[in-house]
Scaffold this motif. Structure first.
Motif, PDB file in Angstrom:
ATOM      1  N   VAL A 253       3.525  16.294   1.985  1.00  0.00           N
ATOM      2  CA  VAL A 253       3.192  15.522   3.258  1.00  0.00           C
ATOM      3  C   VAL A 253       2.985  14.233   2.935  1.00  0.00           C
ATOM      4  CG1 VAL A 253       1.430  15.554   4.975  1.00  0.00           C
ATOM      5  CG2 VAL A 253       2.536  17.661   4.363  1.00  0.00           C
ATOM      6  N   LEU A 254       2.276  14.137   1.680  1.00  0.00           N
ATOM      7  CA  LEU A 254       1.915  12.697   1.213  1.00  0.00           C
ATOM      8  C   LEU A 254       3.099  11.932   0.857  1.00  0.00           C
ATOM      9  CD1 LEU A 254      -0.613  10.945   0.393  1.00  0.00           C
ATOM     10  CD2 LEU A 254      -0.514  11.904  -1.711  1.00  0.00           C
ATOM     11  N   VAL A 255       3.825  12.426   0.053  1.00  0.00           N
ATOM     12  CA  VAL A 255       5.352  11.740  -0.135  1.00  0.00           C
ATOM     13  C   VAL A 255       5.852  11.390   0.901  1.00  0.00           C
ATOM     14  CG1 VAL A 255       7.506  12.114  -1.391  1.00  0.00           C
ATOM     15  CG2 VAL A 255       5.521  13.060  -2.418  1.00  0.00           C
ATOM     16  N   GLY A 256       6.071  12.153   1.978  1.00  0.00           N
ATOM     17  CA  GLY A 256       6.819  11.966   3.243  1.00  0.00           C
ATOM     18  C   GLY A 256       6.077  10.635   4.136  1.00  0.00           C
ATOM     19  N   PHE A 257       4.717  10.898   4.164  1.00  0.00           N
ATOM     20  CA  PHE A 257       3.798   9.810   4.422  1.00  0.00           C
ATOM     21  C   PHE A 257       4.065   8.286   3.932  1.00  0.00           C
ATOM     22  CE2 PHE A 257       0.110   7.008   5.214  1.00  0.00           C
ATOM     23  CZ  PHE A 257      -0.120   7.112   6.470  1.00  0.00           C
ATOM     24  N   SER A 258       4.130   8.442   2.599  1.00  0.00           N
ATOM     25  CA  SER A 258       4.290   7.263   1.879  1.00  0.00           C
ATOM     26  C   SER A 258       5.993   6.235   2.275  1.00  0.00           C
ATOM     27  CB  SER A 258       4.300   7.480   0.395  1.00  0.00           C
ATOM     28  OG  SER A 258       2.980   8.194  -0.031  1.00  0.00           O
ATOM     29  N   PHE A 259       6.831   7.204   2.103  1.00  0.00           N
ATOM     30  CA  PHE A 259       8.177   6.759   2.513  1.00  0.00           C
ATOM     31  C   PHE A 259       8.347   6.386   3.815  1.00  0.00           C
ATOM     32  CE2 PHE A 259       8.682   8.337  -2.185  1.00  0.00           C
ATOM     33  CZ  PHE A 259       9.457   7.161  -2.618  1.00  0.00           C
ATOM     34  N   GLY A 260       7.836   7.185   4.584  1.00  0.00           N
ATOM     35  CA  GLY A 260       8.240   7.113   6.211  1.00  0.00           C
ATOM     36  C   GLY A 260       8.145   5.679   6.760  1.00  0.00           C
ATOM     37  N   ALA A 261       7.175   4.775   6.407  1.00  0.00           N
ATOM     38  CA  ALA A 261       7.051   3.519   7.112  1.00  0.00           C
ATOM     39  C   ALA A 261       7.730   2.400   6.178  1.00  0.00           C
ATOM     40  CB  ALA A 261       5.671   3.271   7.644  1.00  0.00           C
ATOM     41  N   ILE A 262       7.923   2.625   5.082  1.00  0.00           N
ATOM     42  CA  ILE A 262       8.547   1.332   4.157  1.00  0.00           C
ATOM     43  C   ILE A 262       9.570   0.872   4.728  1.00  0.00           C
ATOM     44  CG2 ILE A 262       9.457   0.980   1.782  1.00  0.00           C
ATOM     45  CD1 ILE A 262       7.702   3.177   0.676  1.00  0.00           C
ATOM     46  N   ASN A 263      10.685   1.661   5.185  1.00  0.00           N
ATOM     47  CA  ASN A 263      11.909   1.126   5.613  1.00  0.00           C
ATOM     48  C   ASN A 263      11.768   0.369   6.959  1.00  0.00           C
ATOM     49  OD1 ASN A 263      14.933   0.500   5.279  1.00  0.00           O
ATOM     50  ND2 ASN A 263      15.301   2.560   6.288  1.00  0.00           N
ATOM     51  N   PRO A 264      11.143   1.027   7.927  1.00  0.00           N
ATOM     52  CA  PRO A 264      11.093   0.051   9.084  1.00  0.00           C
ATOM     53  C   PRO A 264      10.115  -1.094   9.044  1.00  0.00           C
ATOM     54  CG  PRO A 264       9.511   2.016   9.176  1.00  0.00           C
ATOM     55  CD  PRO A 264      10.601   2.347   8.047  1.00  0.00           C
ATOM     56  N   SER A 265       9.097  -1.156   7.816  1.00  0.00           N
ATOM     57  CA  SER A 265       8.347  -2.588   7.614  1.00  0.00           C
ATOM     58  C   SER A 265       9.076  -3.259   6.860  1.00  0.00           C
ATOM     59  CB  SER A 265       7.076  -1.868   6.668  1.00  0.00           C
ATOM     60  OG  SER A 265       6.337  -0.985   7.355  1.00  0.00           O
ATOM     61  N   SER A 266       9.921  -2.909   6.121  1.00  0.00           N
ATOM     62  CA  SER A 266      10.823  -3.836   5.367  1.00  0.00           C
ATOM     63  C   SER A 266      11.658  -4.416   6.354  1.00  0.00           C
ATOM     64  CB  SER A 266      11.502  -3.053   4.148  1.00  0.00           C
ATOM     65  OG  SER A 266      12.521  -2.264   4.438  1.00  0.00           O
ATOM     66  N   GLN A 267      12.262  -3.594   7.219  1.00  0.00           N
ATOM     67  CA  GLN A 267      13.350  -4.556   8.344  1.00  0.00           C
ATOM     68  C   GLN A 267      12.350  -5.301   9.151  1.00  0.00           C
ATOM     69  OE1 GLN A 267      14.950  -0.764   9.734  1.00  0.00           O
ATOM     70  NE2 GLN A 267      16.925  -0.968   8.936  1.00  0.00           N
TER      71      GLN A 267
ATOM     72  N   VAL B 258       0.617  -1.000  -0.046  1.00  0.00           N
ATOM     73  CA  VAL B 258      -0.069  -0.042   0.037  1.00  0.00           C
ATOM     74  C   VAL B 258       0.936   0.936  -0.099  1.00  0.00           C
ATOM     75  CG1 VAL B 258      -1.751   1.351   1.352  1.00  0.00           C
ATOM     76  CG2 VAL B 258      -1.946  -0.993   0.929  1.00  0.00           C
ATOM     77  N   LEU B 259       1.887   1.238   1.008  1.00  0.00           N
ATOM     78  CA  LEU B 259       2.838   2.260   0.805  1.00  0.00           C
ATOM     79  C   LEU B 259       3.629   2.710  -0.444  1.00  0.00           C
ATOM     80  CD1 LEU B 259       3.996   1.824   4.747  1.00  0.00           C
ATOM     81  CD2 LEU B 259       2.763   3.840   3.728  1.00  0.00           C
ATOM     82  N   CYS B 260       3.886   1.603  -1.136  1.00  0.00           N
ATOM     83  CA  CYS B 260       4.637   1.769  -2.281  1.00  0.00           C
ATOM     84  C   CYS B 260       3.908   2.366  -3.440  1.00  0.00           C
ATOM     85  CB  CYS B 260       5.367   0.288  -2.801  1.00  0.00           C
ATOM     86  SG  CYS B 260       6.457  -0.144  -1.817  1.00  0.00           S
ATOM     87  N   PHE B 261       2.584   1.910  -3.446  1.00  0.00           N
ATOM     88  CA  PHE B 261       1.651   2.225  -4.536  1.00  0.00           C
ATOM     89  C   PHE B 261       1.455   3.828  -4.082  1.00  0.00           C
ATOM     90  CE2 PHE B 261      -2.645   3.473  -5.567  1.00  0.00           C
ATOM     91  CZ  PHE B 261      -2.647   3.197  -6.947  1.00  0.00           C
ATOM     92  N   LEU B 262       1.215   4.099  -2.925  1.00  0.00           N
ATOM     93  CA  LEU B 262       1.128   5.591  -2.575  1.00  0.00           C
ATOM     94  C   LEU B 262       2.283   6.432  -2.960  1.00  0.00           C
ATOM     95  CD1 LEU B 262      -1.255   7.292  -1.359  1.00  0.00           C
ATOM     96  CD2 LEU B 262      -0.150   7.004   1.156  1.00  0.00           C
ATOM     97  N   ALA B 263       3.349   5.870  -2.505  1.00  0.00           N
ATOM     98  CA  ALA B 263       4.689   6.699  -3.035  1.00  0.00           C
ATOM     99  C   ALA B 263       4.917   6.959  -4.504  1.00  0.00           C
ATOM    100  CB  ALA B 263       5.773   5.941  -2.361  1.00  0.00           C
ATOM    101  N   SER B 264       4.582   5.823  -5.200  1.00  0.00           N
ATOM    102  CA  SER B 264       4.513   6.224  -6.611  1.00  0.00           C
ATOM    103  C   SER B 264       3.586   7.143  -7.089  1.00  0.00           C
ATOM    104  CB  SER B 264       4.430   4.721  -7.592  1.00  0.00           C
ATOM    105  OG  SER B 264       4.301   5.044  -8.920  1.00  0.00           O
ATOM    106  N   LEU B 265       2.401   7.060  -6.662  1.00  0.00           N
ATOM    107  CA  LEU B 265       1.420   8.018  -6.999  1.00  0.00           C
ATOM    108  C   LEU B 265       1.595   9.319  -6.781  1.00  0.00           C
ATOM    109  CD1 LEU B 265      -1.560   7.691  -8.402  1.00  0.00           C
ATOM    110  CD2 LEU B 265      -2.491   7.674  -5.953  1.00  0.00           C
ATOM    111  N   SER B 266       2.063   9.621  -5.502  1.00  0.00           N
ATOM    112  CA  SER B 266       2.442  11.086  -4.661  1.00  0.00           C
ATOM    113  C   SER B 266       3.549  11.580  -5.284  1.00  0.00           C
ATOM    114  CB  SER B 266       2.617  10.822  -3.253  1.00  0.00           C
ATOM    115  OG  SER B 266       3.645  10.012  -3.038  1.00  0.00           O
ATOM    116  N   LEU B 267       4.561  11.033  -5.906  1.00  0.00           N
ATOM    117  CA  LEU B 267       5.624  11.590  -6.717  1.00  0.00           C
ATOM    118  C   LEU B 267       5.056  12.098  -7.761  1.00  0.00           C
ATOM    119  CD1 LEU B 267       8.588   8.943  -6.068  1.00  0.00           C
ATOM    120  CD2 LEU B 267       8.535  11.615  -5.643  1.00  0.00           C
TER     121      LEU B 267
END
Length: 387
Positions: A302-316, A276-285
């Protein structure tokens, strides 16, 4: 002081120091006579140093342990920041940037495994919390950067290198506590061939996930520079307005990281929120590329930041859940994934932005993020089929 708390403190320091480049890139370009293509080249070529660190890291960790290598990385990154502050030309800044990338890699990679090993019971909380602290500190750093942004940008690098020296001293004082955790000082001796240090790449479910990390992390890296240049060059934003855009990015990022912590506790796998976050990141850019007013661009930021914010912790968290038996190797591969993408993507974005406009550069980032999403779907499908 507990090692865990020192790591959190170091994250705050890195948030202030690491964000200097992206927010003040236009000032650095002017002082050092660097054009956009050359800036992109520095960002890409510096990853050669990081790749060298990637190759050396497994043997260094085996000989010295994650904790000592991490301290070495803090010292090296501090020297790189100091060198950037002294730079007044393309070559001197490029060399300092490479030193920072080469040696700073050891901190970023080893701090991940040190955090997991020093407090294993709270690892699924500490990782997202680390990213949340980074985001909140980045919001605060926007105020600091607004005060020093301009012709005297180098003062920030001087100040941060001094704080790096202080943090090195504090980590050295905590060495006795680290010695109480044998895995931090020296992993168990095992005769492992060099290529087996990267054996996860042979696993059919990890390889597409690794490709996802490559594409995602390269876009995230570019988002620290090109959207801010878009504000300044395309929308005519002032220094204060650029600093506000930067802070809004991390307001979105912080909100996302607060939101993701309870979500990760409830879901069986982080794959769904990641998709969901990756889709939102692509869309917001894509939305940001077509912003024609500062107000609309601020909202999109703000939307770009929200999209990318949780991708790294979720992937870890996904890495810990799926490949916990190879945590040092996972940490190293997680870090090097960004290096591979950074070798190519910034060059492509910089060249397109220079030839056409930053609008097309942002659209390219949107497409690359869509490619990352494809590999994430593939990793999930292969993981399910191998069960």
């Amino acid at each position: 002081m507990a090692i865990r708390n020192l790591l959190f403190g170091m994250i705050v320091v890195f948030a202030f120091a690491g964000n200097l480049f992206g927010t003040m890139s236009a000032d650095i370009q002017q002082t050092c006579s660097i054009d956009l293509t050359q800036l992109s080249t520095i960002m890409s070529v510096s990853q050669i140093g990081t790749f060298i660190s990637f190759l050396l890291l497994p043997s260094l960790v085996k000989r010295l342990g994650s904790y000592r290598v991490m301290i070495f990385g803090i010292i090296g990154a501090g020297l790189g920041f100091l060198g950037m502050g002294f730079s007044r030309s393309l070559y001197s800044f490029g060399i300092a940037f490479m030193i920072n990338s080469l040696l700073g890699y050891y901190y970023w990679s080893c701090s991940y495994s040190v955090m997991v090993l020093c407090d294993p019971k709270r690892r699924t909380v500490n990782i997202p919390l680390t990213h949340l602290i980074y985001s909140l500190a980045s919001v605060a750093s926007g105020v600091y950067i607004a005060m020093i942004k301009g012709p005297r940008w180098f003062i920030g690098y001087y100040q941060m290198s001094g704080i790096f020296l202080l943090m090195t001293f504090l980590f050295l004082l905590s060495m006795p506590k680290a010695r109480a955790i044998p895995a931090l000082m020296k992993p168990p001796k095992r005769k492992v061939p060099f290529l087996d240090s990267f054996s996860l790449l042979r696993k059919r479910d990890f390889l597409p996930f690794f490709l996802f990390l490559i594409f995602y992390s390269s876009v995230e890296f570019c988002c620290s520079v090109y959207p801010l240049l878009f504000f300044q060059r395309q929308l005519g934003a002032s220094s204060t307005q650029v600093a506000l855009a930067f802070s809004l990015y991390y307001v979105g990022s912080s909100t996302s990281r607060i939101f993701i912590m309870p979500v990760l506790k409830k879901v069986n796998s982080p794959f769904l929120p990641l998709k969901v976050l990756c889709f939102l990141a692509s869309l917001s850019l894509g939305f940001l590329a077509f912003s024609n007013t500062l107000y609309y661009a601020y909202l999109t930021m703000v939307l770009v930041g929200f999209s990318f914010g949780a991708i790294n912790p979720s992937s870890q968290i996904l890495e810990i859940m799926s490949w916990s038996e190879d945590i040092d190797q996972v940490a190293n591969l997680h870090m090097i994934s960004s290096v591979i993408g950074k070798l190519i993507v910034p060059l492509a974005v910089g060249a397109i932005s220079q030839r056409y406009s930053l609008v097309w550069g942002l659209l390219l980032l949107s497409v690359v993020m869509a490619i990352a999403l494809f590999f994430l779907f593939l990793a999930k499908w292969l993981q399910r089929s191998s069960c």
